[in-house]
Design a protein around this motif. Structure first.
Motif, PDB file in Angstrom:
ATOM      1  N   PRO A 113     -26.117  27.420  -1.517  1.00 47.10           N
ATOM      2  CA  PRO A 113     -25.796  28.009  -2.785  1.00 47.10           C
ATOM      3  C   PRO A 113     -26.789  28.242  -3.804  1.00 47.10           C
ATOM      4  O   PRO A 113     -26.572  28.968  -4.740  1.00 47.10           O
ATOM      5  CB  PRO A 113     -24.489  27.256  -3.220  1.00 47.10           C
ATOM      6  N   ARG A 114     -27.557  27.349  -3.635  1.00 46.95           N
ATOM      7  CA  ARG A 114     -28.904  27.090  -4.924  1.00 46.95           C
ATOM      8  C   ARG A 114     -30.237  27.502  -4.254  1.00 46.95           C
ATOM      9  O   ARG A 114     -31.261  27.741  -4.931  1.00 46.95           O
ATOM     10  CB  ARG A 114     -28.799  25.963  -5.362  1.00 46.95           C
ATOM     11  N   LEU A 148     -26.922  30.341  -7.406  1.00 48.56           N
ATOM     12  CA  LEU A 148     -26.340  29.419  -8.206  1.00 48.56           C
ATOM     13  C   LEU A 148     -27.548  28.541  -8.733  1.00 48.56           C
ATOM     14  O   LEU A 148     -28.686  28.132  -8.154  1.00 48.56           O
ATOM     15  CB  LEU A 148     -25.456  28.354  -7.578  1.00 48.56           C
ATOM     16  N   ASN A 149     -27.500  28.501 -10.259  1.00 47.50           N
ATOM     17  CA  ASN A 149     -28.847  27.899 -10.972  1.00 47.50           C
ATOM     18  C   ASN A 149     -28.786  26.406 -10.515  1.00 47.50           C
ATOM     19  O   ASN A 149     -27.688  25.563 -10.183  1.00 47.50           O
ATOM     20  CB  ASN A 149     -28.655  27.917 -12.347  1.00 47.50           C
ATOM     21  N   LYS A 150     -29.916  25.641 -10.516  1.00 44.52           N
ATOM     22  CA  LYS A 150     -29.999  24.399 -10.324  1.00 44.52           C
ATOM     23  C   LYS A 150     -29.157  23.502 -11.111  1.00 44.52           C
ATOM     24  O   LYS A 150     -28.670  22.488 -10.425  1.00 44.52           O
ATOM     25  CB  LYS A 150     -31.721  24.123 -10.724  1.00 44.52           C
ATOM     26  N   ASP A 151     -28.919  23.793 -12.477  1.00 45.12           N
ATOM     27  CA  ASP A 151     -28.075  22.903 -13.061  1.00 45.12           C
ATOM     28  C   ASP A 151     -26.674  23.298 -13.086  1.00 45.12           C
ATOM     29  O   ASP A 151     -25.914  22.688 -13.854  1.00 45.12           O
ATOM     30  CB  ASP A 151     -28.604  22.788 -14.591  1.00 45.12           C
ATOM     31  N   GLU A 152     -26.353  24.394 -12.491  1.00 45.46           N
ATOM     32  CA  GLU A 152     -25.101  24.915 -12.379  1.00 45.46           C
ATOM     33  C   GLU A 152     -24.226  24.165 -11.581  1.00 45.46           C
ATOM     34  O   GLU A 152     -24.501  23.713 -10.313  1.00 45.46           O
ATOM     35  CB  GLU A 152     -25.150  26.379 -12.033  1.00 45.46           C
ATOM     36  N   ALA A 153     -22.800  23.693 -11.611  1.00 41.09           N
ATOM     37  CA  ALA A 153     -21.916  23.095 -11.010  1.00 41.09           C
ATOM     38  C   ALA A 153     -21.545  23.737 -10.047  1.00 41.09           C
ATOM     39  O   ALA A 153     -21.192  24.929 -10.375  1.00 41.09           O
ATOM     40  CB  ALA A 153     -20.936  22.448 -11.791  1.00 41.09           C
ATOM     41  N   TYR A 154     -21.281  23.359  -8.797  1.00 43.44           N
ATOM     42  CA  TYR A 154     -20.628  24.065  -7.894  1.00 43.44           C
ATOM     43  C   TYR A 154     -18.911  24.185  -8.184  1.00 43.44           C
ATOM     44  O   TYR A 154     -18.583  23.209  -8.801  1.00 43.44           O
ATOM     45  CB  TYR A 154     -20.419  23.202  -6.597  1.00 43.44           C
ATOM     46  N   GLU A 183     -24.873  19.643  -2.741  1.00 44.58           N
ATOM     47  CA  GLU A 183     -24.056  18.534  -3.290  1.00 44.58           C
ATOM     48  C   GLU A 183     -23.626  17.768  -2.156  1.00 44.58           C
ATOM     49  O   GLU A 183     -22.797  18.319  -1.376  1.00 44.58           O
ATOM     50  CB  GLU A 183     -23.175  19.134  -4.196  1.00 44.58           C
TER      51      GLU A 183
END
Lengths: 137, 115
Positions: free
Chosen positions: A99-100, B22-28, B98
């Motif tokens: 996702p990233r 998804l950004n590095k700091d963005e939560a799943y 994650e």
């Protein structure tokens, strides 16, 4: 993956196979030659695309370079790709992304693109026709 | 075709995002789909012109619930097939950034008629 199973799938294969059998050609040997060349083509392309990711070299080293032909009845296949047990885990990140992290489209295409499939079909078809011409001449 | 894919996946009431976006700091999110268009190539030809196109997508499902990862992807396969997508097999594992999440993915094809 990171292993892909490939068989002989080019259009008109059944007819070519029947023709080779009629000429008493060695179907098994020709099939295995076609699959070995398929493996070589895919693996060489994968090697080129994995090279820029060289951090430890583990993923590149896990690329299966020796083709193993598997027969299941009259169907033969060859596996290409990375051996997870031999350090190829990162290939999953690269092939499909996360996702990233965007996937490495070039690496994925080395195995799965329509262009790769077209090239494989041509390689296999050429090998079968070459054998037919050799016997028939 | 991308709209059809997204809208079909949205019927499961989970977010649908672009793989890698998804950004590095963005939560799943707890559970979600990701998609990626691998290619859109010519299908059949007539008079040297394509008469249809093949859309090639990855669809992945990630979740904190590993059971849901398996069951939801199978449900998605069934639903996508009903609206015309071609899917072979039941998928493969995909990597997660994650440790809380696992994921599985499928390859999805659909034919679009040319103009």
């Amino acid at each position: 993956m990171a292993r892909k199973k490939t068989g002989i799938e080019f259009e008109g294969f059944e007819e070519v196979l029947a023709r080779l059998s009629k000429l008493n050609g060695n179907v098994k040997k020709t099939t295995e030659k076609a699959l070995k060349e398929t493996h070589k083509y895919i693996t060489e392309n994968a090697k080129k695309t994995i090279a820029p990711h060289k951090l430890t070299g583990a993923t590149e080293e896990s690329l299966v370079e020796k083709p193993t032909i598997e027969w299941n009845g009259t169907i033969a296949t060859v596996k290409t790709g990375f051996n997870i047990k031999d350090g190829g885990l990162a290939s999953i990140f690269l092939m499909y992304g996360t996702p990233r992290i965007k996937k490495d489209q070039k690496l994925y295409d080395a195995f799965y693109s329509a262009r790769t499939q077209k090239e494989i079909d041509k390689i296999q078809e050429d090998i079968f026709y070459e054998e037919i011409r050799r016997i028939d001449s | 075709m991308k709209d059809l894919l997204i809208n079909t996946l949205l019927t499961f009431n989970y977010p649908v995002i672009l793989q890698g976006s998804l950004n590095k700091d963005e939560a799943y999110p707890d559970s979600f789909f990701t998609i990626w268009n691998n290619d859109t190539y010519d299908g059949n030809h007539y008079n040297n012109n394509p008469i249809n196109y093949i859309w090639d997508f990855d669809v992945n499902f990630y979740s904190i619930d590993s059971n849901l990862v398996n069951t939801k992807l199978v449900e998605a396969i069934q639903k996508l097939k009903k609206v015309g997508f071609i899917i072979s097999g039941k998928g493969h594992d995909v990597a997660s950034d994650e440790p809380t999440h696992t994921g599985r993915g499928i390859n999805v094809l659909i034919k679009e008629k040319g103009e």
